[in-house]
Write a protein that holds these residues in place. Structure first.
Motif, PDB file in Angstrom:
ATOM      1  N   ALA A  40       0.831  -1.207   0.000  1.00 55.98           N
ATOM      2  CA  ALA A  40       0.000   0.000   0.000  1.00 55.98           C
ATOM      3  C   ALA A  40       0.863   1.255   0.000  1.00 55.98           C
ATOM      4  CB  ALA A  40      -0.918  -0.001   1.224  1.00 55.98           C
ATOM      5  N   PHE A  41       1.944   1.236   0.768  1.00 56.70           N
ATOM      6  CA  PHE A  41       2.843   2.391   0.859  1.00 56.70           C
ATOM      7  C   PHE A  41       3.489   2.699  -0.485  1.00 56.70           C
ATOM      8  CE2 PHE A  41       6.945   4.376   1.783  1.00 56.70           C
ATOM      9  CZ  PHE A  41       6.542   5.437   2.578  1.00 56.70           C
ATOM     10  N   LYS A  42       3.824   1.663  -1.234  1.00 53.94           N
ATOM     11  CA  LYS A  42       4.448   1.850  -2.541  1.00 53.94           C
ATOM     12  C   LYS A  42       3.454   2.336  -3.594  1.00 53.94           C
ATOM     13  CE  LYS A  42       8.207  -1.467  -2.001  1.00 53.94           C
ATOM     14  NZ  LYS A  42       8.778  -2.736  -2.480  1.00 53.94           N
ATOM     15  N   GLN A  43       2.170   2.041  -3.411  1.00 57.31           N
ATOM     16  CA  GLN A  43       1.156   2.378  -4.406  1.00 57.31           C
ATOM     17  C   GLN A  43       0.538   3.759  -4.224  1.00 57.31           C
ATOM     18  OE1 GLN A  43      -1.697  -0.780  -4.077  1.00 57.31           O
ATOM     19  NE2 GLN A  43      -0.457  -2.231  -5.242  1.00 57.31           N
ATOM     20  N   THR A  44       0.563   4.279  -3.014  1.00 60.40           N
ATOM     21  CA  THR A  44      -0.164   5.509  -2.703  1.00 60.40           C
ATOM     22  C   THR A  44       0.684   6.422  -1.835  1.00 60.40           C
ATOM     23  OG1 THR A  44      -2.214   4.226  -2.691  1.00 60.40           O
ATOM     24  CG2 THR A  44      -2.318   6.396  -1.697  1.00 60.40           C
ATOM     25  N   HIS A  45       0.511   7.717  -2.006  1.00 59.60           N
ATOM     26  CA  HIS A  45       1.184   8.684  -1.133  1.00 59.60           C
ATOM     27  C   HIS A  45       0.380   8.828   0.154  1.00 59.60           C
ATOM     28  CE1 HIS A  45       3.119  12.281   0.352  1.00 59.60           C
ATOM     29  NE2 HIS A  45       1.903  12.780   0.520  1.00 59.60           N
ATOM     30  N   PHE A  46       1.040   8.695   1.287  1.00 59.27           N
ATOM     31  CA  PHE A  46       0.407   8.884   2.588  1.00 59.27           C
ATOM     32  C   PHE A  46       1.099  10.030   3.309  1.00 59.27           C
ATOM     33  CE2 PHE A  46      -0.503   4.475   1.569  1.00 59.27           C
ATOM     34  CZ  PHE A  46      -1.859   4.408   1.860  1.00 59.27           C
ATOM     35  N   ASN A  47       0.313  10.793   4.051  1.00 57.41           N
ATOM     36  CA  ASN A  47       0.864  11.869   4.858  1.00 57.41           C
ATOM     37  C   ASN A  47       1.424  11.354   6.176  1.00 57.41           C
ATOM     38  OD1 ASN A  47      -1.906  13.113   3.531  1.00 57.41           O
ATOM     39  ND2 ASN A  47      -0.090  14.350   3.205  1.00 57.41           N
ATOM     40  N   LEU A  48       0.895  10.204   6.616  1.00 61.34           N
ATOM     41  CA  LEU A  48       1.297   9.644   7.904  1.00 61.34           C
ATOM     42  C   LEU A  48       1.140   8.128   7.863  1.00 61.34           C
ATOM     43  CD1 LEU A  48       2.000  10.126  10.955  1.00 61.34           C
ATOM     44  CD2 LEU A  48      -0.474  10.233  11.348  1.00 61.34           C
ATOM     45  N   VAL A  49       2.104   7.426   8.465  1.00 54.65           N
ATOM     46  CA  VAL A  49       2.008   5.975   8.621  1.00 54.65           C
ATOM     47  C   VAL A  49       2.061   5.680  10.117  1.00 54.65           C
ATOM     48  CG1 VAL A  49       3.085   3.740   8.172  1.00 54.65           C
ATOM     49  CG2 VAL A  49       3.148   5.516   6.413  1.00 54.65           C
ATOM     50  N   ILE A  50       1.080   4.919  10.592  1.00 50.60           N
ATOM     51  CA  ILE A  50       1.063   4.463  11.981  1.00 50.60           C
ATOM     52  C   ILE A  50       1.112   2.947  11.924  1.00 50.60           C
ATOM     53  CG2 ILE A  50      -0.232   4.388  14.145  1.00 50.60           C
ATOM     54  CD1 ILE A  50      -1.641   6.980  13.229  1.00 50.60           C
ATOM     55  N   MET A  51       2.155   2.363  12.532  1.00 51.40           N
ATOM     56  CA  MET A  51       2.282   0.908  12.442  1.00 51.40           C
ATOM     57  C   MET A  51       2.771   0.289  13.736  1.00 51.40           C
ATOM     58  SD  MET A  51       5.691   0.173  10.160  1.00 51.40           S
ATOM     59  CE  MET A  51       5.755  -1.557  10.564  1.00 51.40           C
ATOM     60  N   ASP A  52       2.416  -0.948  13.910  1.00 50.54           N
ATOM     61  CA  ASP A  52       2.889  -1.772  15.006  1.00 50.54           C
ATOM     62  C   ASP A  52       4.330  -2.158  14.691  1.00 50.54           C
ATOM     63  OD1 ASP A  52       3.440  -3.747  16.858  1.00 50.54           O
ATOM     64  OD2 ASP A  52       1.666  -4.940  16.421  1.00 50.54           O
ATOM     65  N   LEU A  53       5.260  -1.822  15.558  1.00 56.93           N
ATOM     66  CA  LEU A  53       6.669  -2.139  15.305  1.00 56.93           C
ATOM     67  C   LEU A  53       7.002  -3.595  15.573  1.00 56.93           C
ATOM     68  CD1 LEU A  53       8.397   1.048  16.728  1.00 56.93           C
ATOM     69  CD2 LEU A  53       7.958   0.452  14.345  1.00 56.93           C
ATOM     70  N   LEU A  54       6.114  -4.333  16.217  1.00 55.18           N
ATOM     71  CA  LEU A  54       6.377  -5.734  16.519  1.00 55.18           C
ATOM     72  C   LEU A  54       5.541  -6.687  15.681  1.00 55.18           C
ATOM     73  CD1 LEU A  54       6.529  -5.388  20.414  1.00 55.18           C
ATOM     74  CD2 LEU A  54       8.430  -5.439  18.789  1.00 55.18           C
ATOM     75  N   LEU A  55       5.301  -6.325  14.431  1.00 57.52           N
ATOM     76  CA  LEU A  55       4.536  -7.199  13.529  1.00 57.52           C
ATOM     77  C   LEU A  55       5.315  -8.479  13.270  1.00 57.52           C
ATOM     78  CD1 LEU A  55       3.335  -4.705  10.789  1.00 57.52           C
ATOM     79  CD2 LEU A  55       1.902  -5.922  12.393  1.00 57.52           C
ATOM     80  N   PRO A  56       4.651  -9.629  13.299  1.00 57.30           N
ATOM     81  CA  PRO A  56       5.345 -10.878  12.983  1.00 57.30           C
ATOM     82  C   PRO A  56       5.753 -10.946  11.507  1.00 57.30           C
ATOM     83  CG  PRO A  56       3.013 -11.277  13.373  1.00 57.30           C
ATOM     84  CD  PRO A  56       3.275  -9.831  13.683  1.00 57.30           C
ATOM     85  N   ASP A  57       4.970 -10.319  10.636  1.00 58.84           N
ATOM     86  CA  ASP A  57       5.239 -10.320   9.198  1.00 58.84           C
ATOM     87  C   ASP A  57       5.523  -8.888   8.761  1.00 58.84           C
ATOM     88  OD1 ASP A  57       5.274 -10.543   6.439  1.00 58.84           O
ATOM     89  OD2 ASP A  57       3.103 -10.606   6.273  1.00 58.84           O
ATOM     90  N   LYS A  58       6.785  -8.566   8.587  1.00 63.36           N
ATOM     91  CA  LYS A  58       7.146  -7.200   8.204  1.00 63.36           C
ATOM     92  C   LYS A  58       7.425  -7.073   6.739  1.00 63.36           C
ATOM     93  CE  LYS A  58       8.896  -6.086  12.707  1.00 63.36           C
ATOM     94  NZ  LYS A  58      10.052  -5.972  13.535  1.00 63.36           N
ATOM     95  N   GLY A  59       7.115  -8.079   5.958  1.00 63.74           N
ATOM     96  CA  GLY A  59       7.302  -8.006   4.521  1.00 63.74           C
ATOM     97  C   GLY A  59       8.652  -8.436   4.180  1.00 63.74           C
TER      98      GLY A  59
END
Length: 59
Positions: A40-59
């Motif tokens: 999603a980040f690569k496809q669209t411009h976002f003004n802000l990203v809020i994410m869980d830093l402890l995701l089991p799947d970080k890509g």
């Protein structure tokens, strides 16, 4: 307002935070894992990203 990307593997967190931000007038995209969030980040411009830093799947 702002276009915000939410990335978290907890559905309740996504729903609660997403609903709150939308009520404030923001456009919100919710992703439930790191791979989906990076795509999603690569496809669209976002003004802000809020994410869980402890995701089991970080890509």
């Amino acid at each position: 307002m702002a276009r915000i990307l939410l990335i978290d593997d907890e559905p309740q967190v996504l729903a609660l935070l997403g609903e709150f931000l939308e009520q404030q007038g923001h456009e919100v995209r919710e992703c439930s894992n790191g791979t989906e969030g990076i795509r999603a980040f690569k496809q669209t411009h976002f003004n802000l990203v809020i994410m869980d830093l402890l995701l089991p799947d970080k890509g």
